[in-house]
Design a protein around this motif. Structure first.
Motif, PDB file in Angstrom:
ATOM      1  N   LYS A   1      -9.643  -5.125  15.549  1.00 52.97           N
ATOM      2  CA  LYS A   1      -8.544  -4.268  15.698  1.00 52.97           C
ATOM      3  C   LYS A   1      -8.895  -2.867  14.623  1.00 52.97           C
ATOM      4  N   GLY A   2      -8.586  -1.691  15.290  1.00 54.81           N
ATOM      5  CA  GLY A   2      -8.651  -0.440  14.568  1.00 54.81           C
ATOM      6  C   GLY A   2      -9.902   0.320  14.906  1.00 54.81           C
ATOM      7  N   LYS A   3     -10.769  -0.429  15.412  1.00 56.04           N
ATOM      8  CA  LYS A   3     -12.053   0.428  15.881  1.00 56.04           C
ATOM      9  C   LYS A   3     -12.016   1.211  17.053  1.00 56.04           C
ATOM     10  N   TYR A   4     -13.048   2.039  17.169  1.00 52.60           N
ATOM     11  CA  TYR A   4     -13.044   2.979  18.422  1.00 52.60           C
ATOM     12  C   TYR A   4     -13.839   2.381  19.479  1.00 52.60           C
ATOM     13  N   VAL A   5     -13.554   2.627  20.807  1.00 53.07           N
ATOM     14  CA  VAL A   5     -14.391   1.913  21.997  1.00 53.07           C
ATOM     15  C   VAL A   5     -14.379   2.750  23.193  1.00 53.07           C
ATOM     16  N   GLU A   6     -15.499   3.057  23.653  1.00 54.10           N
ATOM     17  CA  GLU A   6     -15.998   3.899  24.774  1.00 54.10           C
ATOM     18  C   GLU A   6     -16.254   3.042  25.802  1.00 54.10           C
ATOM     19  N   LEU A   7     -15.743   3.243  27.086  1.00 52.58           N
ATOM     20  CA  LEU A   7     -16.174   2.655  28.470  1.00 52.58           C
ATOM     21  C   LEU A   7     -16.394   3.487  29.365  1.00 52.58           C
ATOM     22  N   ARG A   8     -17.690   3.519  30.039  1.00 52.09           N
ATOM     23  CA  ARG A   8     -18.268   4.346  30.897  1.00 52.09           C
ATOM     24  C   ARG A   8     -18.180   3.743  32.347  1.00 52.09           C
ATOM     25  N   CYS A   9     -17.973   4.929  33.149  1.00 50.28           N
ATOM     26  CA  CYS A   9     -18.015   4.701  34.664  1.00 50.28           C
ATOM     27  C   CYS A   9     -18.841   5.494  35.344  1.00 50.28           C
ATOM     28  N   ASP A  10     -19.883   5.198  36.345  1.00 58.02           N
ATOM     29  CA  ASP A  10     -20.586   5.886  36.873  1.00 58.02           C
ATOM     30  C   ASP A  10     -20.019   5.676  38.344  1.00 58.02           C
ATOM     31  N   PRO A  11     -19.442   6.755  39.059  1.00 57.74           N
ATOM     32  CA  PRO A  11     -18.897   6.330  40.605  1.00 57.74           C
ATOM     33  C   PRO A  11     -19.910   6.561  41.486  1.00 57.74           C
ATOM     34  N   ILE A  12     -19.597   6.222  42.664  1.00 59.48           N
ATOM     35  CA  ILE A  12     -20.483   6.467  43.921  1.00 59.48           C
ATOM     36  C   ILE A  12     -20.942   7.749  43.993  1.00 59.48           C
ATOM     37  N   SER A  13     -22.146   8.148  44.238  1.00 58.50           N
ATOM     38  CA  SER A  13     -22.383   9.642  44.463  1.00 58.50           C
ATOM     39  C   SER A  13     -21.565  10.342  45.520  1.00 58.50           C
ATOM     40  N   GLY A  14     -21.110  11.396  45.223  1.00 56.93           N
ATOM     41  CA  GLY A  14     -20.456  12.306  46.319  1.00 56.93           C
ATOM     42  C   GLY A  14     -19.055  11.830  46.120  1.00 56.93           C
TER      43      GLY A  14
ATOM     44  N   THR B   1     -15.907   8.778  30.917  1.00 54.60           N
ATOM     45  CA  THR B   1     -15.568   7.721  29.812  1.00 54.60           C
ATOM     46  C   THR B   1     -14.229   7.760  29.426  1.00 54.60           C
ATOM     47  N   LEU B   2     -13.683   6.529  29.408  1.00 50.91           N
ATOM     48  CA  LEU B   2     -12.254   6.070  28.742  1.00 50.91           C
ATOM     49  C   LEU B   2     -12.680   5.771  27.277  1.00 50.91           C
ATOM     50  N   LYS B   3     -12.093   6.423  26.499  1.00 52.17           N
ATOM     51  CA  LYS B   3     -12.040   6.385  24.943  1.00 52.17           C
ATOM     52  C   LYS B   3     -10.639   5.883  24.391  1.00 52.17           C
ATOM     53  N   ILE B   4     -10.950   4.816  23.721  1.00 55.36           N
ATOM     54  CA  ILE B   4      -9.662   4.227  22.919  1.00 55.36           C
ATOM     55  C   ILE B   4      -9.780   4.183  21.658  1.00 55.36           C
ATOM     56  N   GLN B   5      -8.872   4.950  20.750  1.00 54.32           N
ATOM     57  CA  GLN B   5      -8.942   5.040  19.379  1.00 54.32           C
ATOM     58  C   GLN B   5      -8.136   3.997  18.778  1.00 54.32           C
ATOM     59  N   ARG B   6      -8.585   3.426  17.643  1.00 56.70           N
ATOM     60  CA  ARG B   6      -7.542   2.540  16.554  1.00 56.70           C
ATOM     61  C   ARG B   6      -7.112   1.384  17.557  1.00 56.70           C
ATOM     62  N   THR B   7      -8.057   0.641  18.147  1.00 58.51           N
ATOM     63  CA  THR B   7      -7.754  -0.573  19.110  1.00 58.51           C
ATOM     64  C   THR B   7      -6.603  -1.387  18.582  1.00 58.51           C
ATOM     65  N   GLU B   8      -5.920  -1.978  19.411  1.00 56.83           N
ATOM     66  CA  GLU B   8      -4.935  -3.028  19.046  1.00 56.83           C
ATOM     67  C   GLU B   8      -5.141  -4.194  19.809  1.00 56.83           C
ATOM     68  N   ARG B   9      -4.634  -5.354  19.583  1.00 61.11           N
ATOM     69  CA  ARG B   9      -4.704  -6.537  20.019  1.00 61.11           C
ATOM     70  C   ARG B   9      -4.456  -6.394  21.625  1.00 61.11           C
TER      71      ARG B   9
ATOM     72  N   ARG C   1     -14.567  -5.722  30.429  1.00 58.43           N
ATOM     73  CA  ARG C   1     -13.661  -6.624  29.983  1.00 58.43           C
ATOM     74  C   ARG C   1     -13.792  -6.463  28.143  1.00 58.43           C
ATOM     75  N   LEU C   2     -12.467  -5.914  27.763  1.00 55.62           N
ATOM     76  CA  LEU C   2     -12.338  -5.535  26.651  1.00 55.62           C
ATOM     77  C   LEU C   2     -11.545  -6.716  25.598  1.00 55.62           C
ATOM     78  N   THR C   3     -11.995  -7.052  24.506  1.00 54.28           N
ATOM     79  CA  THR C   3     -11.268  -7.950  23.906  1.00 54.28           C
ATOM     80  C   THR C   3     -11.165  -7.406  22.263  1.00 54.28           C
ATOM     81  N   VAL C   4     -10.057  -7.154  21.841  1.00 56.20           N
ATOM     82  CA  VAL C   4      -9.805  -6.839  20.495  1.00 56.20           C
ATOM     83  C   VAL C   4      -9.427  -7.915  19.909  1.00 56.20           C
ATOM     84  N   LEU C   5     -10.222  -8.270  18.679  1.00 56.82           N
ATOM     85  CA  LEU C   5      -9.729  -9.355  17.725  1.00 56.82           C
ATOM     86  C   LEU C   5      -8.805  -8.917  16.650  1.00 56.82           C
TER      87      LEU C   5
END
Lengths: 115, 111
Positions: free
Chosen positions: A15-28, A76-84, A111-115
């Motif tokens: 809880k409270g940490k910063y997280v980045e999730l990345r997505c690489d779509p289909i070309s085109g 990139t999806l960015k989540i600041q100050r993560t919460e449960r 799958r994001l798990t916030v403790l």
């Protein structure tokens, strides 16, 4: 790659940490969507990109969530100050430009798990 | 706001029985799509319906779009164990920005 690629596949954070999730779509594929799926629920819309710009970010739950797609490909999806309550599977999907309402191709999700 | 409701939430059937899931939107849709998600997997596209009253078939699956373009159904004839999974409808707005997913119907098929 042949499909939509998402990394990491699993992320456990405190809880409270910063997280980045990345997505690489289909070309085109110029359309890119982020969804959030909680257990037993349908995917919940977060944000939609057409090219580099966020065409619709009305699904982002609050200002802790932010997404970018600087070159119109990887996002990139960015989540600041993560919460449960942020714990969920974050799905990325891409679609062809010009295909009105064309099918979404989903990645395997992060799958994001916030403790 | 836009909502897409889906019923039933769960369905348990014996192999060989039929199965139907229903989807209702609070507003008129441009298109509707159906997806299948296997346990532990991600949603996979099945079909898209565009026209009012449209009916499409894929082998044992029959998809319908209502006349008012606010509801849809998926019917599976003679279910098989390979049909197990959660079926989602996704309603598409006229600006094609959003795909509103229903909450899904989880199908379990007993052999």
């Amino acid at each position: 790659g042949a499909g939509v690629s998402q990394t990491p596949s699993n992320k456990v954070t405190e809880k409270g940490k910063y997280v980045e999730l990345r997505c690489d779509p289909i070309s085109g594929h110029t359309a890119l969507y982020w969804y959030r799926q909680s257990l037993g629920q349908g995917p919940e819309f977060l944000i939609y990109f057409q090219g580099t710009g966020a065409a619709d970010d009305s699904g982002l739950p609050n200002d802790r969530f932010f997404a970018v797609r600087p070159e119109g490909s990887v996002s990139t999806l960015k989540i600041q100050r993560t919460e449960r309550g942020d714990s969920a599977v974050y799905l990325c999907a891409s679609s062809l430009q010009g295909t009105r309402g064309g099918e979404l191709f989903f990645g395997e999700g992060s799958r994001l798990t916030v403790l | 706001g836009q909502q897409v409701m889906q019923i039933p939430q769960y369905q348990h059937v014996q192999e060989g029985e039929d199965f139907t899931t229903y989807c209702n939107s609070s507003t008129t849709l441009s298109n509707i799509q159906w997806y299948k998600q296997r346990p532990g997997g991600h949603p996979v596209f099945l079909i898209q319906l565009v026209k009012s009253g449209e009916v499409k078939k894929q082998k044992r699956l029959t998809f319908q779009f209502g006349e008012a373009k606010k509801n849809s159904s998926l019917h599976i004839t003679a279910t098989q164990t390979t049909d197990v999974g959660t079926y989602f409808c996704a309603g598409i707005t006229y600006n094609f920005n959003k795909f509103y997913f229903g909450s899904g119907t989880k199908l379990n098929v007993k052999p």
